[in-house]
Design a protein around this motif. Structure first.
Motif, mmCIF file in Angstrom:
data_model
loop_
_atom_site.group_PDB
_atom_site.id
_atom_site.type_symbol
_atom_site.label_atom_id
_atom_site.label_comp_id
_atom_site.label_asym_id
_atom_site.label_seq_id
_atom_site.Cartn_x
_atom_site.Cartn_y
_atom_site.Cartn_z
ATOM 1 N N LEU A 1 -31.032 103.649 68.552
ATOM 2 C CA LEU A 1 -32.020 102.656 67.693
ATOM 3 C C LEU A 1 -33.164 101.894 69.073
ATOM 4 O O LEU A 1 -32.912 101.741 69.701
ATOM 5 C CB LEU A 1 -31.203 101.493 67.046
ATOM 6 N N PHE A 2 -34.426 101.888 68.617
ATOM 7 C CA PHE A 2 -35.111 102.068 69.444
ATOM 8 C C PHE A 2 -35.348 100.719 69.707
ATOM 9 O O PHE A 2 -34.984 99.777 71.506
ATOM 10 C CB PHE A 2 -36.214 101.668 69.278
ATOM 11 N N ASN A 3 -34.958 99.744 69.445
ATOM 12 C CA ASN A 3 -33.949 98.295 69.515
ATOM 13 C C ASN A 3 -32.505 98.136 69.743
ATOM 14 O O ASN A 3 -33.021 97.506 71.234
ATOM 15 C CB ASN A 3 -34.875 96.883 68.876
ATOM 16 N N TYR B 1 -26.898 96.544 57.651
ATOM 17 C CA TYR B 1 -28.008 96.964 56.693
ATOM 18 C C TYR B 1 -29.110 97.552 57.031
ATOM 19 O O TYR B 1 -29.266 97.614 58.319
ATOM 20 C CB TYR B 1 -27.916 95.211 56.689
ATOM 21 N N TYR B 2 -29.967 97.513 55.925
ATOM 22 C CA TYR B 2 -31.120 98.698 56.288
ATOM 23 C C TYR B 2 -32.408 97.361 57.231
ATOM 24 O O TYR B 2 -33.033 96.869 56.876
ATOM 25 C CB TYR B 2 -31.996 98.993 54.701
ATOM 26 N N ASP B 3 -31.616 97.401 58.330
ATOM 27 C CA ASP B 3 -33.067 96.298 59.487
ATOM 28 C C ASP B 3 -34.480 97.351 59.769
ATOM 29 O O ASP B 3 -34.434 98.585 58.984
ATOM 30 C CB ASP B 3 -31.659 95.877 59.617
ATOM 31 N N ARG B 4 -35.191 96.361 60.306
ATOM 32 C CA ARG B 4 -36.274 97.139 60.472
ATOM 33 C C ARG B 4 -36.582 98.141 62.253
ATOM 34 O O ARG B 4 -37.328 98.299 62.400
ATOM 35 C CB ARG B 4 -37.543 96.563 60.634
ATOM 36 N N ASP B 5 -35.210 98.410 62.820
ATOM 37 C CA ASP B 5 -35.019 99.147 63.752
ATOM 38 C C ASP B 5 -35.786 100.418 63.654
ATOM 39 O O ASP B 5 -35.723 101.179 61.658
ATOM 40 C CB ASP B 5 -33.728 99.201 64.274
ATOM 41 N N SER C 1 -32.140 111.625 56.251
ATOM 42 C CA SER C 1 -30.735 111.157 55.695
ATOM 43 C C SER C 1 -30.273 110.038 56.907
ATOM 44 O O SER C 1 -29.432 109.477 55.776
ATOM 45 C CB SER C 1 -30.076 112.346 56.177
ATOM 46 N N ILE C 2 -29.947 110.079 57.950
ATOM 47 C CA ILE C 2 -29.203 109.017 58.575
ATOM 48 C C ILE C 2 -28.986 107.755 58.428
ATOM 49 O O ILE C 2 -28.741 107.130 57.965
ATOM 50 C CB ILE C 2 -28.672 109.455 59.612
ATOM 51 N N TYR C 3 -31.258 107.172 58.198
ATOM 52 C CA TYR C 3 -30.995 106.265 58.019
ATOM 53 C C TYR C 3 -30.811 105.479 56.371
ATOM 54 O O TYR C 3 -30.087 104.885 56.284
ATOM 55 C CB TYR C 3 -32.738 106.216 58.244
ATOM 56 N N SER C 4 -30.933 106.902 56.064
ATOM 57 C CA SER C 4 -31.181 106.176 54.181
ATOM 58 C C SER C 4 -29.679 106.494 53.993
ATOM 59 O O SER C 4 -29.583 105.487 53.460
ATOM 60 C CB SER C 4 -31.203 106.738 53.501
ATOM 61 N N ARG C 5 -28.440 106.811 54.955
ATOM 62 C CA ARG C 5 -27.033 106.356 54.560
ATOM 63 C C ARG C 5 -26.605 106.417 53.285
ATOM 64 O O ARG C 5 -26.010 105.471 52.793
ATOM 65 C CB ARG C 5 -26.784 104.678 54.437
ATOM 66 N N LYS D 1 -42.964 95.099 59.600
ATOM 67 C CA LYS D 1 -43.581 94.845 58.181
ATOM 68 C C LYS D 1 -42.920 94.913 56.975
ATOM 69 O O LYS D 1 -42.357 96.618 56.883
ATOM 70 C CB LYS D 1 -44.768 95.000 57.649
ATOM 71 N N ARG D 2 -42.459 94.606 56.419
ATOM 72 C CA ARG D 2 -41.223 95.607 55.017
ATOM 73 C C ARG D 2 -42.253 95.999 54.260
ATOM 74 O O ARG D 2 -41.560 96.846 53.747
ATOM 75 C CB ARG D 2 -40.479 93.775 53.727
ATOM 76 N N SER D 3 -43.372 95.889 53.833
ATOM 77 C CA SER D 3 -44.022 96.575 53.473
ATOM 78 C C SER D 3 -44.733 98.073 53.687
ATOM 79 O O SER D 3 -45.461 98.829 53.093
ATOM 80 C CB SER D 3 -45.101 96.272 52.585
ATOM 81 N N ASN D 4 -44.380 98.025 55.220
ATOM 82 C CA ASN D 4 -44.992 99.088 55.533
ATOM 83 C C ASN D 4 -43.296 100.380 55.622
ATOM 84 O O ASN D 4 -41.732 99.819 55.575
ATOM 85 C CB ASN D 4 -44.923 99.060 57.437
ATOM 86 N N VAL D 5 -43.474 101.608 56.085
ATOM 87 C CA VAL D 5 -42.630 102.364 56.160
ATOM 88 C C VAL D 5 -42.505 103.621 56.988
ATOM 89 O O VAL D 5 -43.165 104.436 57.057
ATOM 90 C CB VAL D 5 -42.118 103.239 54.987
ATOM 91 N N VAL D 6 -41.465 103.990 57.174
ATOM 92 C CA VAL D 6 -41.149 105.298 58.671
ATOM 93 C C VAL D 6 -40.782 106.656 57.612
ATOM 94 O O VAL D 6 -39.919 105.923 56.423
ATOM 95 C CB VAL D 6 -40.093 104.976 58.914
ATOM 96 N N LEU D 7 -42.231 107.285 57.722
ATOM 97 C CA LEU D 7 -41.783 108.545 56.527
ATOM 98 C C LEU D 7 -41.043 109.424 57.607
ATOM 99 O O LEU D 7 -41.122 109.509 58.764
ATOM 100 C CB LEU D 7 -42.979 108.795 56.942
ATOM 101 N N GLY D 8 -39.599 110.053 56.774
ATOM 102 C CA GLY D 8 -39.193 111.037 56.714
ATOM 103 C C GLY D 8 -39.627 112.464 56.561
ATOM 104 O O GLY D 8 -41.184 113.140 56.245
#
Lengths: 266, 152
Positions: A131-133, A146-150, A108-112, A22-29
């Motif tokens: 990546l998980f998927n 691009y910043y995907d949801r993986d 850091s790496i996800y954010s590039r 879901k786009r409104s959800n976020v993984v926290l670093g």
């Protein structure tokens, strides 16, 4: 500052992945960057209870969990016994110890980030992301995706005997870099990475053949000309395009000299 | 969200908003040594120890401290006063606003580094900003303090 409606401490990666679709959800670093914005987060996904804060090592590689802090990477002796300690050298200028105890490598790496020291450094190594998927792919490919949801689960750094130099120029000690340069040499193969151009780090690996085994100044000058032609530099509040090109010349020269056993220090 | 954490070895059980930062939670409990200096995670004023490690409480969600031990300046009175004496001797305090975070990081450094060089001290403390001084008096205070501690 962001707001959070629901907070979920993920019990496994499947659950985290599902929530993250879901786009409104976020993984926290480490939230150092996230908190500078003002997102309204529906569900914050916390990966900290999945044992992904460790640096694992086998014969061939280091596997670094996404929740490992930058500080843990910086002080890991085994990791820094490789690559002339380049990883610690790339991390030590990032804000302060307290910040690096919060910031995570996954974040850091996800954010590039364009200004990223660690992305610049890891691109000069044989680095992959798990990546998980999406499975395991080279960091050089991931950094332009691009910043995907993986989910970014681990960073994998292959062990080898490459020599690495990591140099930056900064306006002040703990600021983000005006320019970051990582150079590596494995046997005859040189790699040049330029970060904070100010755009995202770029790997120049078509420079083979320009430098000989013991590069002469003419060869180095030709290499620098090639890199400056190939790499796009830009202007921002920290420096102009022209200034960055001059810095690139200096830092590439120093880096090559360092790898060849010279005495320059940044 | 229901949480349980220890602040200066005293247990706190609370139902909190999940987006409350540790700095704000600590201040709401009366730990006013923890201050916000910059809003950009750069100044080090809000430094506390989380399980003994120095962290920025302005960049840590309170829920991350669930089940863990937080130490603030108030919880290290003896050591803080001792080091504070060294700072006073060197005239290292001017306005004093940055001192709590700075002292917390010095005490974390003392635990983590053995016989640090001047460069190592500077690198460890580079995330603590002081806008009054040029850091020289603090550096003198740290060196004298570490010297004494080495003799202990």
């Amino acid at each position: 500052m962001f707001t959070i409606k629901n907070y979920v401490v993920a019990e496994n990666l499947e659950q985290a992945y599902e929530l993250n679709q879901k786009r409104s959800n976020v993984v926290l670093g480490g939230i150092g960057w996230l908190k500078m914005g003002s997102r309204n987060i529906q569900t914050a996904i916390d990966l900290s209870k999945l044992g992904l804060d460790k640096i694992e090592e086998d014969e061939e590689s280091f596997k670094i969990g996404c929740m490992c802090t930058l500080r843990d990477m910086e002080v890991n002796e085994s990791l820094n016994s490789y690559f002339n300690g380049a990883i610690a050298r790339a991390l030590v200028h990032i804000v302060g110890v307290q910040f690096r105890n919060c910031a995570t490598i996954g974040g850091s790496i996800y954010s590039r980030f364009g200004f990223s020291d660690i992305l610049t450094c890891l691109l000069a190594l044989d680095t992959y992301v798990e990546l998980f998927n999406g499975g395991i792919i080279p960091l050089a490919a991931y950094k332009d995706m691009y910043y995907d949801r993986d989910l970014l689960v681990r960073i994998i750094i292959k062990k080898d005997a490459r020599k690495v130099s990591y140099l930056t120029h900064r306006m002040s000690a703990t600021d983000i870099p005006v320019l970051a340069v990582a150079i590596s040499k494995l046997e005859g193969k040189w790699q040049f990475v330029l970060g904070a151009r100010p755009q995202r780090a770029i790997l120049v690996d078509q420079a083979d053949g320009i430098l000989g085994q013991n590069p002469t100044q003419e060869e180095i000058d030709a290499l620098v000309d090639y890199v400056i032609k190939e790499v796009k530099f830009g202007t921002n509040m920290r420096g102009s395009k022209e200034y960055r090109q001059i810095l690139a010349k200096v830092l590439i020269n120093r880096g090559i000299e360092e790898i060849m056993g010279g005495t320059h220090a940044n | 969200m229901q949480i349980k954490l220890w602040i200066n070895n005293k247990v706190f059980e609370d139902d909190i908003q999940s987006d409350i930062l540790l700095i704000d939670y600590l201040r709401s409990k009366g730990f006013y040594s923890v201050k916000r200096g910059c809003e950009t995670a750069n100044c080090g004023l809000c430094t506390v120890h989380l399980e003994g490690k120095p962290v920025l409480s302005c960049s840590t969600l309170t829920v991350k401290a669930n089940g863990l031990h937080v130490t603030t300046l108030e919880g290290m009175k003896e050591e803080v006063e001792e080091f504070g004496g060294f700072m006073a001797d060197q005239g290292a305090e001017q306005c004093g606003f940055c001192s709590p975070g700075f002292i917390m990081n010095v005490l974390a450094m003392k635990k983590e580094l053995v016989n640090p060089t001047e460069l190592e001290i500077k690198q460890y403390l580079s995330g603590n900003l002081c806008r009054c001084t040029g850091y020289m008096s603090q550096l003198r205070a740290i060196k004298k303090y570490l010297e004494l501690k080495k003799e202990d």
